[in-house]
Write an enzyme that holds these catalytic residues in place. Structure first.
Site, PDB file in Angstrom:
ATOM      1  N   TRP A 102      -6.485 -11.368  17.650  1.00 45.54           N
ATOM      2  CA  TRP A 102      -5.529 -11.546  18.755  1.00 45.54           C
ATOM      3  C   TRP A 102      -4.610 -10.345  18.910  1.00 45.54           C
ATOM      4  O   TRP A 102      -4.304  -9.940  20.032  1.00 45.54           O
ATOM      5  CB  TRP A 102      -4.759 -12.865  18.601  1.00 45.54           C
ATOM      6  CG  TRP A 102      -5.643 -14.030  18.925  1.00 45.54           C
ATOM      7  CD1 TRP A 102      -6.119 -14.958  18.052  1.00 45.54           C
ATOM      8  CD2 TRP A 102      -6.203 -14.359  20.210  1.00 45.54           C
ATOM      9  NE1 TRP A 102      -6.936 -15.850  18.720  1.00 45.54           N
ATOM     10  CE2 TRP A 102      -7.002 -15.513  20.034  1.00 45.54           C
ATOM     11  CE3 TRP A 102      -6.105 -13.794  21.488  1.00 45.54           C
ATOM     12  CZ2 TRP A 102      -7.707 -16.112  21.094  1.00 45.54           C
ATOM     13  CZ3 TRP A 102      -6.798 -14.379  22.541  1.00 45.54           C
ATOM     14  CH2 TRP A 102      -7.584 -15.532  22.336  1.00 45.54           C
ATOM     15  N   ASP A 171       3.967 -12.471  19.377  1.00 43.43           N
ATOM     16  CA  ASP A 171       3.061 -13.522  19.846  1.00 43.43           C
ATOM     17  C   ASP A 171       3.089 -14.643  18.802  1.00 43.43           C
ATOM     18  O   ASP A 171       2.578 -14.478  17.698  1.00 43.43           O
ATOM     19  CB  ASP A 171       1.647 -12.944  19.996  1.00 43.43           C
ATOM     20  CG  ASP A 171       0.620 -14.000  20.379  1.00 43.43           C
ATOM     21  OD1 ASP A 171       0.985 -15.186  20.534  1.00 43.43           O
ATOM     22  OD2 ASP A 171      -0.563 -13.641  20.524  1.00 43.43           O
ATOM     23  N   LYS A 195      -1.007 -25.521  20.808  1.00 34.09           N
ATOM     24  CA  LYS A 195      -1.356 -25.726  19.399  1.00 34.09           C
ATOM     25  C   LYS A 195      -0.305 -26.580  18.682  1.00 34.09           C
ATOM     26  O   LYS A 195      -0.637 -27.560  18.040  1.00 34.09           O
ATOM     27  CB  LYS A 195      -1.534 -24.387  18.703  1.00 34.09           C
ATOM     28  CG  LYS A 195      -2.633 -23.549  19.368  1.00 34.09           C
ATOM     29  CD  LYS A 195      -2.812 -22.228  18.704  1.00 34.09           C
ATOM     30  CE  LYS A 195      -3.561 -21.250  19.557  1.00 34.09           C
ATOM     31  NZ  LYS A 195      -4.947 -21.648  19.857  1.00 34.09           N
TER      32      LYS A 195
HETATM   33  N1  PMP Z   1      -2.572 -15.279  20.822  1.00 35.79           N
HETATM   34  C1  PMP Z   1      -2.959 -16.043  19.782  1.00 35.79           C
HETATM   35  C2  PMP Z   1      -2.434 -15.738  18.426  1.00 35.79           C
HETATM   36  C3  PMP Z   1      -3.834 -17.117  20.007  1.00 35.79           C
HETATM   37  O1  PMP Z   1      -4.228 -17.879  18.989  1.00 35.79           O
HETATM   38  C4  PMP Z   1      -4.296 -17.384  21.320  1.00 35.79           C
HETATM   39  C5  PMP Z   1      -5.189 -18.559  21.645  1.00 35.79           C
HETATM   40  N2  PMP Z   1      -5.994 -19.011  20.669  1.00 35.79           N
HETATM   41  C6  PMP Z   1      -3.869 -16.528  22.354  1.00 35.79           C
HETATM   42  C7  PMP Z   1      -2.999 -15.521  22.073  1.00 35.79           C
HETATM   43  C8  PMP Z   1      -4.332 -16.752  23.763  1.00 35.79           C
HETATM   44  O2  PMP Z   1      -3.625 -17.819  24.240  1.00 35.79           O
HETATM   45  P1  PMP Z   1      -4.032 -18.651  25.531  1.00 35.79           P
HETATM   46  O3  PMP Z   1      -5.309 -19.325  25.266  1.00 35.79           O
HETATM   47  O4  PMP Z   1      -2.839 -19.568  25.652  1.00 35.79           O
HETATM   48  O5  PMP Z   1      -4.092 -17.680  26.680  1.00 35.79           O
END
Ligand code: PMP
Length: 360
Positions: A102, A171, A195
């Protein structure tokens, strides 16, 4: 109907109490004769729910007064672009810690939105640890350094946000409301709620007011943080269902000790699974370095991958679902977010012990 223990990495399990409340009032919200999600987002009923959820989030996350809370759409992913578009002016840049898939993706989008550089890269060590503060490169022209507090796929987490002398952008998508934020070190935190907080659809941005004042002035309205702030996060139709359930989930969290209660739960419950891994004398292994092990995404492998399919089939039969690790990492991943009941974690720990004994 019996509910399974859902260890999905996201969207996540929600508390049965919250789901019951939602279903009880779904068709007739507070005697209005319609559900909340059928109303105008400008109606007094919805505006009250919206403002209560924002205030509650501010309280539960212990957000200082000099920060603004924004409710947006587009998930964490839109923030990968929106943050640099707003915060990085021409001639400036931003550092990105690539601590996992990520962090790497956030950097990828930032390169398309503004100038950026890699402040640290964990790829060479297989994304098994987080950097020490002194390993992170801070350039004098950096507007911020971006970190991912919890790498959802690799299961590694920053225990504390680093003090780098430059504002952080964080994030928090996968450890939202499971540990406190060192607010004095950050200009912005963001994450989707799906989450630890509610159903998908809502992304939360918490931004320092001085950073808000310095945002780019020429962006299209939806992409501009100041335009959302000015409109109280009602610039356009918001994700009403997600806001509504998130408000209920925040109330549920407050009734269980708030942020401190959730932090204690996350520590205690993840430790229960890591303890089983440690005690298994190699039957299970955790690729993450011990001091970086995530409290929300417990990643582990079976020493004999030929047993993976049997492990997954037997856990599923026992009502323990969504334990398969991300395809890029393999093995298993137990995502233990705020709403997972303690009993779910106990059942998984017990299963893992029994399975190791029977198959080891
Ligand atoms: N950052 C992290 C650390 C994530 O775990 C995720 C989703 N699994 C995202 C960003 C992307 O988020 P979204 O699906 O809400 O766009």
């Amino acid at each position: 109907m019996s509910r399974v223990r859902n260890f999905c990495a996201g969207p996540c399990t929600l508390p049965a109490e919250v789901l019951d409340e939602v279903s009880n009032e779904l068709s007739d919200f507070e005697g209005s004769g319609m559900s909340l999600i059928e109303m105008s987002h400008r109606s007094p009923e919805y505006v009250a729910v919206h403002e209560d959820a924002i205030d509650r989030l501010r309280r539960v996350l212990e957000v200082p007064d000099d920060f603004e809370v924004l409710f947006l759409q587009g998930g964490g992913l839109l923030q990968f672009a929106m943050v640099p578009m707003n915060l990085v002016p021409a001639g400036s840049t931003a550092g990105y810690v690539r601590s996992g898939a990520w962090g790497k993706a956030a950097h990828g989008d930032a390169t398309r939105a503004s100038s950026s550089y890699v402040a640290w890269d964990g790829q060479d060590n297989g994304f098994t640890r987080m950097p020490q503060p002194q390993e992170i490169e801070v350039r004098s022209e950096a507007r911020y350094v971006h970190v991912t507090s919890n790498e959802t796929i690799e299961g590694i987490q920053l225990r504390e946000l680093p003090d780098l002398g430059v504002p952080l952008v964080v994030d928090v998508s996968s450890d939202f409301l499971t540990q406190s934020v060192e607010w004095e070190r950050v200009d912005l935190v963001y994450g989707g709620v799906q989450k630890n907080l509610g159903p998908a659809g809502l992304a939360v941005v918490v931004i320092r007011r001085s950073a808000l004042d310095g945002c780019a002035a020429d962006l299209p309205s939806y992409l501009s943080f100041p335009s959302h702030a000015k409109a109280g996060s009602l610039l356009n139709t918001p994700p009403m269902f997600s806001v509504y359930v998130t408000g209920k989930m925040l109330r549920w969290i407050e009734a269980r000790g708030g942020l401190a209660g959730m932090a204690e739960r996350a520590e205690r419950r993840s430790s229960r699974i890591y303890d089983v891994i440690e005690a298994s004398t190699g039957f299970y292994t955790s690729p993450a370095e011990p001091q970086a092990r995530s409290r929300t995404n417990v990643v582990f492998r079976l020493a004999d991958p030929d047993l993976d399919a049997r492990f997954l089939a037997e856990t599923r039969a026992a009502g323990l679902v969504n334990l398969k690790g991300h395809r890029s990492v393999g093995g298993m991943r137990a995502s233990i977010y705020n709403a997972m009941p303690d009993e779910g974690v106990d059942e998984l720990a017990g299963f893992m012990r029994d399975f190791a004994q029977a198959a080891g």
